[in-house]
Design a protein around this motif. Structure first.
Motif, PDB file in Angstrom:
ATOM      1  N   LEU A  23       0.824  -1.209   0.000  1.00 49.91           N
ATOM      2  CA  LEU A  23       0.000   0.000   0.000  1.00 49.91           C
ATOM      3  C   LEU A  23       0.860   1.262   0.000  1.00 49.91           C
ATOM      4  O   LEU A  23       0.499   2.261  -0.624  1.00 49.91           O
ATOM      5  CB  LEU A  23      -0.946  -0.013   1.197  1.00 49.91           C
ATOM      6  CG  LEU A  23      -1.989  -1.134   1.165  1.00 49.91           C
ATOM      7  CD1 LEU A  23      -2.768  -1.146   2.474  1.00 49.91           C
ATOM      8  CD2 LEU A  23      -2.909  -0.995  -0.017  1.00 49.91           C
ATOM      9  N   ALA A  24       2.005   1.220   0.675  1.00 44.51           N
ATOM     10  CA  ALA A  24       2.915   2.374   0.677  1.00 44.51           C
ATOM     11  C   ALA A  24       3.472   2.637  -0.715  1.00 44.51           C
ATOM     12  O   ALA A  24       3.606   3.797  -1.131  1.00 44.51           O
ATOM     13  CB  ALA A  24       4.052   2.143   1.668  1.00 44.51           C
ATOM     14  N   ILE A  25       3.771   1.587  -1.460  1.00 42.24           N
ATOM     15  CA  ILE A  25       4.260   1.746  -2.837  1.00 42.24           C
ATOM     16  C   ILE A  25       3.183   2.379  -3.709  1.00 42.24           C
ATOM     17  O   ILE A  25       3.457   3.294  -4.496  1.00 42.24           O
ATOM     18  CB  ILE A  25       4.718   0.389  -3.404  1.00 42.24           C
ATOM     19  CG1 ILE A  25       5.993  -0.053  -2.697  1.00 42.24           C
ATOM     20  CG2 ILE A  25       4.930   0.461  -4.911  1.00 42.24           C
ATOM     21  CD1 ILE A  25       6.400  -1.475  -2.985  1.00 42.24           C
ATOM     22  N   GLN A  26       1.942   1.910  -3.573  1.00 35.73           N
ATOM     23  CA  GLN A  26       0.840   2.499  -4.336  1.00 35.73           C
ATOM     24  C   GLN A  26       0.649   3.974  -3.978  1.00 35.73           C
ATOM     25  O   GLN A  26       0.378   4.800  -4.850  1.00 35.73           O
ATOM     26  CB  GLN A  26      -0.461   1.725  -4.096  1.00 35.73           C
ATOM     27  CG  GLN A  26      -0.482   0.366  -4.710  1.00 35.73           C
ATOM     28  CD  GLN A  26      -0.393   0.429  -6.233  1.00 35.73           C
ATOM     29  OE1 GLN A  26      -1.010   1.267  -6.874  1.00 35.73           O
ATOM     30  NE2 GLN A  26       0.403  -0.459  -6.796  1.00 35.73           N
ATOM     31  N   ALA A  27       0.790   4.291  -2.704  1.00 37.49           N
ATOM     32  CA  ALA A  27       0.618   5.679  -2.271  1.00 37.49           C
ATOM     33  C   ALA A  27       1.727   6.564  -2.828  1.00 37.49           C
ATOM     34  O   ALA A  27       1.477   7.680  -3.293  1.00 37.49           O
ATOM     35  CB  ALA A  27       0.607   5.752  -0.744  1.00 37.49           C
ATOM     36  N   GLU A  28       2.948   6.069  -2.806  1.00 33.82           N
ATOM     37  CA  GLU A  28       4.095   6.865  -3.235  1.00 33.82           C
ATOM     38  C   GLU A  28       4.088   7.138  -4.730  1.00 33.82           C
ATOM     39  O   GLU A  28       4.321   8.254  -5.170  1.00 33.82           O
ATOM     40  CB  GLU A  28       5.381   6.131  -2.848  1.00 33.82           C
ATOM     41  CG  GLU A  28       6.645   6.849  -3.227  1.00 33.82           C
ATOM     42  CD  GLU A  28       6.914   8.086  -2.390  1.00 33.82           C
ATOM     43  OE1 GLU A  28       7.593   9.003  -2.883  1.00 33.82           O
ATOM     44  OE2 GLU A  28       6.439   8.131  -1.241  1.00 33.82           O
ATOM     45  N   PHE A  29       3.807   6.124  -5.520  1.00 35.29           N
ATOM     46  CA  PHE A  29       3.979   6.262  -6.967  1.00 35.29           C
ATOM     47  C   PHE A  29       2.693   6.508  -7.735  1.00 35.29           C
ATOM     48  O   PHE A  29       2.738   6.954  -8.880  1.00 35.29           O
ATOM     49  CB  PHE A  29       4.680   5.024  -7.524  1.00 35.29           C
ATOM     50  CG  PHE A  29       6.083   4.873  -6.996  1.00 35.29           C
ATOM     51  CD1 PHE A  29       7.081   5.744  -7.400  1.00 35.29           C
ATOM     52  CD2 PHE A  29       6.384   3.901  -6.075  1.00 35.29           C
ATOM     53  CE1 PHE A  29       8.358   5.642  -6.898  1.00 35.29           C
ATOM     54  CE2 PHE A  29       7.671   3.774  -5.570  1.00 35.29           C
ATOM     55  CZ  PHE A  29       8.659   4.642  -5.984  1.00 35.29           C
ATOM     56  N   SER A  30       1.539   6.242  -7.137  1.00 39.87           N
ATOM     57  CA  SER A  30       0.291   6.402  -7.870  1.00 39.87           C
ATOM     58  C   SER A  30      -0.673   7.382  -7.225  1.00 39.87           C
ATOM     59  O   SER A  30      -1.751   7.621  -7.754  1.00 39.87           O
ATOM     60  CB  SER A  30      -0.415   5.048  -8.014  1.00 39.87           C
ATOM     61  OG  SER A  30       0.408   4.152  -8.724  1.00 39.87           O
ATOM     62  N   GLY A  31      -0.321   7.903  -6.068  1.00 38.26           N
ATOM     63  CA  GLY A  31      -1.160   8.904  -5.429  1.00 38.26           C
ATOM     64  C   GLY A  31      -2.349   8.359  -4.664  1.00 38.26           C
ATOM     65  O   GLY A  31      -3.240   9.109  -4.296  1.00 38.26           O
TER      66      GLY A  31
END
Length: 63
Positions: A23-31
């Motif tokens: 979820l952190a990766i999705q938040a960082e790169f996809s907003g």
């Protein structure tokens, strides 16, 4: 504000730390941001992600 939503189902074999990393990766790169988490008795999770809908600029106009 208008949001778009993305439902995500995490199976019971995904531990909490791995889910948080995904979820952190999705938040960082996809907003995406976390809107809701629902934990089921079998250990699976239903996650709802959301992000603001970005207005598309009109052709020929500069921002």
């Amino acid at each position: 504000m208008d949001y778009e939503y993305a439902p995500l189902r995490l199976p019971s074999n995904v531990d909490r730390l791995t889910a948080a990393a995904q979820l952190a990766i999705q938040a960082e790169f996809s907003g995406w941001e976390l809107a809701r988490v629902q934990l089921f008795a079998d250990g699976s999770r239903k996650v709802m992600l959301r992000r603001r809908i970005q207005p598309t600029p009109q052709p020929g106009l500069s921002l």
